[in-house]
Design a protein around this motif. Structure first.
Motif, PDB file in Angstrom:
ATOM      1  N   ASN A 170       0.821  -1.204   0.000  1.00 30.57           N
ATOM      2  CA  ASN A 170       0.000   0.000   0.000  1.00 30.57           C
ATOM      3  C   ASN A 170       0.858   1.258   0.000  1.00 30.57           C
ATOM      4  N   GLU A 171       1.957   1.225   0.737  1.00 31.97           N
ATOM      5  CA  GLU A 171       2.868   2.370   0.732  1.00 31.97           C
ATOM      6  C   GLU A 171       3.514   2.541  -0.644  1.00 31.97           C
ATOM      7  N   ASP A 172       3.870   1.429  -1.269  1.00 32.06           N
ATOM      8  CA  ASP A 172       4.414   1.508  -2.630  1.00 32.06           C
ATOM      9  C   ASP A 172       3.379   2.097  -3.583  1.00 32.06           C
ATOM     10  N   ALA A 173       2.122   1.687  -3.417  1.00 30.62           N
ATOM     11  CA  ALA A 173       1.057   2.178  -4.296  1.00 30.62           C
ATOM     12  C   ALA A 173       0.830   3.669  -4.103  1.00 30.62           C
ATOM     13  N   ALA A 174       0.860   4.138  -2.863  1.00 32.83           N
ATOM     14  CA  ALA A 174       0.625   5.557  -2.602  1.00 32.83           C
ATOM     15  C   ALA A 174       1.633   6.431  -3.334  1.00 32.83           C
ATOM     16  N   ALA A 175       2.873   5.958  -3.415  1.00 37.52           N
ATOM     17  CA  ALA A 175       3.915   6.739  -4.070  1.00 37.52           C
ATOM     18  C   ALA A 175       3.695   6.881  -5.574  1.00 37.52           C
ATOM     19  N   LEU A 176       2.857   6.044  -6.153  1.00 33.73           N
ATOM     20  CA  LEU A 176       2.623   6.096  -7.600  1.00 33.73           C
ATOM     21  C   LEU A 176       1.652   7.199  -7.995  1.00 33.73           C
ATOM     22  N   PHE A 177       0.859   7.689  -7.047  1.00 31.86           N
ATOM     23  CA  PHE A 177      -0.122   8.724  -7.368  1.00 31.86           C
ATOM     24  C   PHE A 177       0.510  10.106  -7.248  1.00 31.86           C
ATOM     25  N   ARG A 193      -2.382  11.774  -3.431  1.00 36.03           N
ATOM     26  CA  ARG A 193      -1.764  10.869  -2.471  1.00 36.03           C
ATOM     27  C   ARG A 193      -2.431  10.940  -1.099  1.00 36.03           C
ATOM     28  N   ASP A 194      -2.736  12.143  -0.642  1.00 33.16           N
ATOM     29  CA  ASP A 194      -3.363  12.283   0.675  1.00 33.16           C
ATOM     30  C   ASP A 194      -4.750  11.646   0.695  1.00 33.16           C
ATOM     31  N   LEU A 195      -5.501  11.857  -0.396  1.00 31.93           N
ATOM     32  CA  LEU A 195      -6.824  11.233  -0.464  1.00 31.93           C
ATOM     33  C   LEU A 195      -6.697   9.723  -0.475  1.00 31.93           C
ATOM     34  N   TYR A 196      -5.728   9.200  -1.205  1.00 29.44           N
ATOM     35  CA  TYR A 196      -5.514   7.746  -1.236  1.00 29.44           C
ATOM     36  C   TYR A 196      -5.233   7.222   0.166  1.00 29.44           C
ATOM     37  N   ARG A 197      -4.357   7.906   0.890  1.00 32.47           N
ATOM     38  CA  ARG A 197      -3.992   7.428   2.234  1.00 32.47           C
ATOM     39  C   ARG A 197      -5.142   7.573   3.221  1.00 32.47           C
ATOM     40  N   SER A 198      -6.102   8.454   2.924  1.00 30.98           N
ATOM     41  CA  SER A 198      -7.242   8.635   3.833  1.00 30.98           C
ATOM     42  C   SER A 198      -8.272   7.522   3.708  1.00 30.98           C
ATOM     43  N   LEU A 199      -8.202   6.739   2.631  1.00 34.32           N
ATOM     44  CA  LEU A 199      -9.129   5.627   2.459  1.00 34.32           C
ATOM     45  C   LEU A 199      -8.719   4.494   3.391  1.00 34.32           C
ATOM     46  N   LYS A 200      -9.509   4.227   4.386  1.00 34.80           N
ATOM     47  CA  LYS A 200      -9.142   3.225   5.388  1.00 34.80           C
ATOM     48  C   LYS A 200      -9.329   1.835   4.796  1.00 34.80           C
ATOM     49  N   LEU A 201      -8.257   1.059   4.783  1.00 32.92           N
ATOM     50  CA  LEU A 201      -8.265  -0.273   4.186  1.00 32.92           C
ATOM     51  C   LEU A 201      -7.872  -1.287   5.255  1.00 32.92           C
ATOM     52  N   GLU A 202      -8.749  -1.435   6.250  1.00 35.68           N
ATOM     53  CA  GLU A 202      -8.420  -2.236   7.424  1.00 35.68           C
ATOM     54  C   GLU A 202      -9.172  -3.561   7.463  1.00 35.68           C
ATOM     55  N   GLY A 203      -9.747  -3.977   6.341  1.00 34.92           N
ATOM     56  CA  GLY A 203     -10.566  -5.173   6.342  1.00 34.92           C
ATOM     57  C   GLY A 203      -9.827  -6.423   6.772  1.00 34.92           C
ATOM     58  N   TRP A 229     -13.115   9.967  -5.083  1.00 35.18           N
ATOM     59  CA  TRP A 229     -12.003   9.377  -5.832  1.00 35.18           C
ATOM     60  C   TRP A 229     -12.333   9.253  -7.314  1.00 35.18           C
ATOM     61  N   ARG A 230     -13.541   8.745  -7.604  1.00 40.29           N
ATOM     62  CA  ARG A 230     -13.966   8.574  -8.991  1.00 40.29           C
ATOM     63  C   ARG A 230     -15.470   8.381  -9.009  1.00 40.29           C
ATOM     64  N   GLN A 231     -16.122   8.863 -10.073  1.00 43.70           N
ATOM     65  CA  GLN A 231     -17.570   8.758 -10.176  1.00 43.70           C
ATOM     66  C   GLN A 231     -17.972   7.700 -11.200  1.00 43.70           C
ATOM     67  N   ARG A 232     -19.195   7.210 -11.076  1.00 43.95           N
ATOM     68  CA  ARG A 232     -19.684   6.219 -12.022  1.00 43.95           C
ATOM     69  C   ARG A 232     -19.841   6.845 -13.400  1.00 43.95           C
ATOM     70  N   LEU A 233     -19.384   6.143 -14.419  1.00 43.24           N
ATOM     71  CA  LEU A 233     -19.476   6.629 -15.792  1.00 43.24           C
ATOM     72  C   LEU A 233     -20.905   6.499 -16.306  1.00 43.24           C
TER      73      LEU A 233
END
Length: 229
Positions: free
Chosen positions: A89-96, A101-111, A210-214
């Motif tokens: 996830n940290e590697d992925a954040a660096a790609l944006f 990047r801040d919005l990506y990191r704010s998405l809680k992915l704790e499942g 993040w993204r809307q439905r097309l």
């Protein structure tokens, strides 16, 4: 002379009644990808089996049924999976770009930590032998079939009031090492399952910007491809 095979009677192809149709469409339209809202109480075994039976009823090319389901309940194994996810996830954040990047990191992915059950869904390309009806010219059909099983499970879970989250941010080698999956087996999905109290009315990524439905009409072509305007 070999006897002719006896096939069971066919079932009617009539449409479902109004209430049955409404239930199917409701499951489709209200299904959500759950990331952080899982309750810790375990899912009953009979419920888990109903979900797995729904997955196993999925269509598969050549009826090869290439899927396997690895149930992960151990907190130790799930913690190892979370550590692998966290690194990826940290590697992925660096790609944006920085503004995303801040919005990506704010998405809680704790499942992985919160959900009481994870299911790793895999695909065995050798299940039906080297030549499979329907896969002769597209070797990926086994994976596409496995994704149908994932969708079946997800819709059944929605009908049962169970939340599901699909975790795809992993290094495959990490998941293989954690679960002892052979190299020839393809990893298709890591699913987190558990009860939830609420679901977003719209997809969470849309709600959080993040993204809307097309628009569907932009995605429908007739009699051939056309470039989107």
């Amino acid at each position: 002379m070999r006897p002719e095979p006896v096939f069971p009677a066919l079932q009617p192809a009539a449409p479902f009644d109004r209430c049955e149709r409404a239930a199917v469409y409701k499951a489709i339209e209200t299904r959500r990808d759950v990331r952080d809202q899982f309750r810790p109480d375990p899912l009953p075994d009979d419920l888990v089996m109903r979900l797995l039976r729904a997955a196993h009823a999925a269509p598969s090319v050549g009826f090869m049924q290439p899927w396997n389901f690895i149930l992960v309940r151990s907190p130790t194994v799930r913690e190892r999976a979370w550590q692998a996810f966290s690194r990826a996830n940290e590697d992925a954040a660096a790609l944006f770009p920085p503004e995303r990047r801040d919005l990506y990191r704010s998405l809680k992915l704790e499942g992985i930590r919160k959900a009481p059950l994870s299911i790793c869904v895999t695909c065995d390309p050798d299940r039906a032998g080297p030549v499979v009806l329907g896969r002769t010219h597209n070797p990926r059909m086994d994976v596409y079939s496995t994704v149908c099983a994932v969708q079946n499970l997800w819709l059944a879970a929605r009908a049962e009031g169970v939340g599901v989250g699909w975790v795809s941010i992993f290094e495959e080698t990490d998941v293989r090492a954690i679960l002892g999956i052979p190299e020839r087996i393809e990893i298709v999905a890591w699913l987190c399952l558990g009860y939830v109290d609420e679901l977003y009315c719209d997809p969470e990524l849309a709600v959080k910007g993040w993204r809307q439905r097309l628009p569907l009409e932009d995605l429908i072509f007739e009699d051939g491809w056309r470039d989107n305007p």
